[in-house]
Design a protein around this motif. Structure first.
Motif, short mmCIF file in Angstrom:
data_model
loop_
_atom_site.label_atom_id
_atom_site.label_comp_id
_atom_site.label_asym_id
_atom_site.label_seq_id
_atom_site.Cartn_x
_atom_site.Cartn_y
_atom_site.Cartn_z
N GLY A 81 -26.46 -70.70 31.22
CA GLY A 81 -27.47 -69.68 30.98
C GLY A 81 -28.44 -70.16 29.92
O GLY A 81 -28.15 -71.17 29.27
N PRO A 82 -29.58 -69.52 29.72
CA PRO A 82 -30.12 -68.48 30.57
C PRO A 82 -30.76 -69.08 31.82
O PRO A 82 -31.00 -70.28 31.88
CB PRO A 82 -31.19 -67.85 29.67
N GLY A 83 -31.03 -68.21 32.80
CA GLY A 83 -31.65 -68.69 34.03
C GLY A 83 -31.41 -67.72 35.17
O GLY A 83 -30.97 -66.58 34.96
N LEU A 84 -31.66 -68.17 36.38
CA LEU A 84 -31.44 -67.35 37.57
C LEU A 84 -29.97 -67.45 37.96
O LEU A 84 -29.44 -68.56 38.09
CB LEU A 84 -32.31 -67.84 38.72
N VAL A 109 -23.26 -75.30 28.83
CA VAL A 109 -24.33 -75.55 27.86
C VAL A 109 -25.39 -74.46 27.94
O VAL A 109 -25.75 -73.98 29.01
CB VAL A 109 -24.98 -76.94 28.12
N ASN A 110 -25.88 -74.07 26.76
CA ASN A 110 -27.00 -73.13 26.63
C ASN A 110 -28.29 -73.91 26.90
O ASN A 110 -28.62 -74.87 26.19
CB ASN A 110 -26.99 -72.56 25.21
N HIS A 111 -29.01 -73.49 27.92
CA HIS A 111 -30.21 -74.20 28.37
C HIS A 111 -31.27 -74.34 27.26
O HIS A 111 -31.94 -75.38 27.16
CB HIS A 111 -30.78 -73.44 29.57
N LEU A 112 -31.41 -73.31 26.44
CA LEU A 112 -32.43 -73.35 25.38
C LEU A 112 -32.07 -74.37 24.31
O LEU A 112 -32.91 -75.11 23.81
CB LEU A 112 -32.59 -71.97 24.75
N ALA A 155 -39.63 -68.81 29.95
CA ALA A 155 -39.16 -67.45 29.68
C ALA A 155 -38.91 -67.18 28.20
O ALA A 155 -38.54 -66.07 27.84
CB ALA A 155 -37.88 -67.19 30.47
N HIS A 156 -39.10 -68.17 27.33
CA HIS A 156 -38.80 -67.98 25.91
C HIS A 156 -39.89 -68.56 25.01
O HIS A 156 -40.46 -69.59 25.33
CB HIS A 156 -37.47 -68.64 25.55
N SER A 157 -40.14 -67.87 23.90
CA SER A 157 -41.00 -68.42 22.84
C SER A 157 -40.34 -68.02 21.54
O SER A 157 -40.35 -66.85 21.17
CB SER A 157 -42.40 -67.83 22.90
N GLU A 158 -39.75 -68.98 20.85
CA GLU A 158 -39.01 -68.67 19.64
C GLU A 158 -39.25 -69.72 18.57
O GLU A 158 -39.37 -70.90 18.87
CB GLU A 158 -37.50 -68.61 19.96
N LEU A 159 -39.31 -69.24 17.32
CA LEU A 159 -39.37 -70.15 16.19
C LEU A 159 -38.00 -70.10 15.53
O LEU A 159 -37.54 -69.03 15.12
CB LEU A 159 -40.42 -69.68 15.19
N VAL A 160 -37.35 -71.24 15.46
CA VAL A 160 -35.95 -71.27 15.04
C VAL A 160 -35.77 -72.26 13.90
O VAL A 160 -36.23 -73.40 13.97
CB VAL A 160 -35.06 -71.71 16.23
N PRO A 382 -26.97 -65.19 32.81
CA PRO A 382 -28.41 -65.30 33.03
C PRO A 382 -29.26 -64.89 31.82
O PRO A 382 -30.35 -65.40 31.63
CB PRO A 382 -28.66 -64.35 34.21
N GLY A 383 -28.75 -63.97 30.99
CA GLY A 383 -29.54 -63.48 29.85
C GLY A 383 -29.16 -64.12 28.52
O GLY A 383 -29.51 -63.59 27.46
N LEU A 384 -28.48 -65.22 28.55
CA LEU A 384 -28.00 -65.87 27.32
C LEU A 384 -29.15 -66.20 26.37
O LEU A 384 -30.22 -66.63 26.81
CB LEU A 384 -27.29 -67.18 27.73
N SER A 385 -28.92 -65.99 25.06
CA SER A 385 -29.94 -66.43 24.08
C SER A 385 -29.31 -67.51 23.21
O SER A 385 -28.13 -67.83 23.35
CB SER A 385 -30.42 -65.26 23.23
N LEU A 386 -30.08 -68.07 22.30
CA LEU A 386 -29.51 -69.08 21.38
C LEU A 386 -28.45 -68.39 20.52
O LEU A 386 -28.58 -67.21 20.21
CB LEU A 386 -30.62 -69.66 20.49
N PRO A 387 -27.42 -69.11 20.12
CA PRO A 387 -26.37 -68.49 19.29
C PRO A 387 -26.83 -68.37 17.83
O PRO A 387 -26.45 -69.18 16.98
CB PRO A 387 -25.20 -69.47 19.44
N PHE A 388 -27.68 -67.34 17.56
CA PHE A 388 -28.21 -67.19 16.20
C PHE A 388 -27.15 -66.71 15.25
O PHE A 388 -26.29 -65.90 15.61
CB PHE A 388 -29.38 -66.20 16.20
#
Ligand code: KG4
Ligand code: ZN
Length: 392
Positions: A81-84, A109-112, A155-160, A382-388
């Protein structure tokens, strides 16, 4: 350590073999861009069906191109994830099955996160293997922590803020559309096709080239259409939906100018599409200038916010991740913002910015070194985000 990575989160099927998270032995990608271009975007059911057809040949090519046999592989990794969902399921099932059959460690693996690790990849000559326990963390040529990562994909725009492998703090994210999504939607409005980013970049370059030919500065081409920027001051958040709407209105106006003089009413969608098709063939100036103005608005906000965050958090390194990191204008502008401050900028070569499996194998290597593994029960997310890390 040789990791077999598998990527199938959207419309690309990838398999790659990467040594010690960095050296690419093979990287095979089967793309469906041609298929989805017909629809102006990715059709999920079509994407998963093509994933099924592509996965086995892609895996076989990855082994063959690396000159490896199954016995050489030390671990298997796949995007979960994330994805279809349907697309993710194909690669994840293939990965878990291979690991189970071969008795190998498996990691989802987390795609992001993988997009970020594309900055660790190189295809250069073989290096000495990682030997000591701690040697895996930092090698010559790697980005150095703490660093700021701008994740900008479809699908993502993040400042990390990344302090160490696996340690992520979210500084800002989009409140509506992702940067890549804005490129794709605006491209559709202009009739430039899918994926939008490269198409808009090409049109913007045409506009700049024609200005230079006329003895005008390239930067003037980006200012013909003044488009709104959502600064959302005091935060590192982004917003691109207002810009998208402004583009829609402008495109409509431009289309009216071009096609309504004969008095024949045309359907809106037809007008946009015709305008874009003609522009692609003949380089119609309005569309090229609209593309240049739009790209400049996106680049402006991304570059300024990234520079401000880099200054506030006093990082010495900024890295770019995701498909939009392929954008030449963004790369150039960020270099301009960061260089005078002594902040290094790193971005992956273009072929590693968009979806690929080498980045999956790279991310997996670092997590395996951190002692992580997954069992066969791991499901797609599918809705996985980065592990913040949790705030406060
Ligand atoms: O990371 P990616 O391959 O897939 C996702 O994980 O979403 O990103 C795809 C996105 C698309 O929105 C595409 O239009 C955009 O990356 N993209 C670009 C460029 N190349 C790809 N955007 C701007 N400029 C480019 N040169
Ligand atoms: Zn991606």
């Amino acid at each position: 350590m040789l990791v077999l990575g598998i990527e199938s989160s959207c419309d690309e099927t990838g398999a790659a073999i990467v040594k010690d998270g960095r050296t690419i032995l093979s990287n095979v990608v089967a793309s469906q861009i041609e298929i989805h271009n017909r629809y102006g975007g990715v059709v999920p059911e079509v994407a998963s069906r093509h994933q099924m057809a592509a996965i086995i040949p892609v895996l076989e090519s990855a082994l063959e191109q690396a000159g490896c046999s199954w016995d050489d592989i030390d671990a298997v990794a796949a995007t979960y994830g994330p994805g279809l969902a349907g697309s993710l399921l194909v690669g994840l099932t293939a990965g878990k099955t291979i690991a189970l059959a071969r008795g190998l460690p498996f990691l989802g693996v987390n795609h992001l996160e993988a997009h970020m690790y594309a900055n660790w990849l190189h295809s250069g000559s073989d290096e000495s293997p990682v030997v000591s326990n701690e040697d895996w963390r930092q090698r010559e040529g790697d980005p150095t922590f703490p660093l700021l990562c701008l994740v900008i994909s479809g699908a993502h725009s993040e400042l990390v803020l990344v302090r160490e492998h696996g340690d992520y703090e979210l500084l800002g994210r989009t409140r509506d559309d992702a940067a890549g999504e804005a490129f794709d939607k605006v491209s559709r409005v202009l009739g430039l096709g899918y994926p939008g980013g490269p198409a808009i970049q090409r049109m913007a370059q045409q506009a700049e080239a024609s200005f230079i030919q006329q003895g005008k500065p390239a930067s003037a081409a980006r200012k013909v259409y003044r488009l709104p920027r959502a600064w959302i001051r005091g935060t590192y958040d982004f917003s691109f939906s207002g810009l998208k709407t402004a583009m829609l209105h402008l495109a409509e106006g431009a289309a009216d100018k071009e096609f309504s003089d004969d008095g024949k009413p045309t359907r809106q969608q037809t007008r946009y599409t015709r305008m874009g098709e003609q522009a692609a063939q003949h380089g119609m100036p309005d569309v090229a200038l609209l593309a240049a103005g739009f790209q400049e608005a996106v680049v402006d906000v991304l570059a300024v916010k990234t520079r401000m965050a880099a200054q506030e958090y006093q990082v010495k390194q900024v890295i770019l991740a995701g498909g939009v990191a392929a954008n030449a204008s963004l790369r150039a502008r960020l270099k301009q913002e960061l260089q005078p401050l002594g902040i290094r900028l790193n971005y992956p070569p273009i072929e590693f910015c968009t979806d690929n499996a080498a980045m999956i194998a790279s991310a997996a290597f670092f997590h395996l070194c951190l002692g992580e593994q997954h069992g066969p029960e791991l499901d797609v997310q599918p809705g996985l985000s980065l592990p913040f890390r949790k705030q406060g």
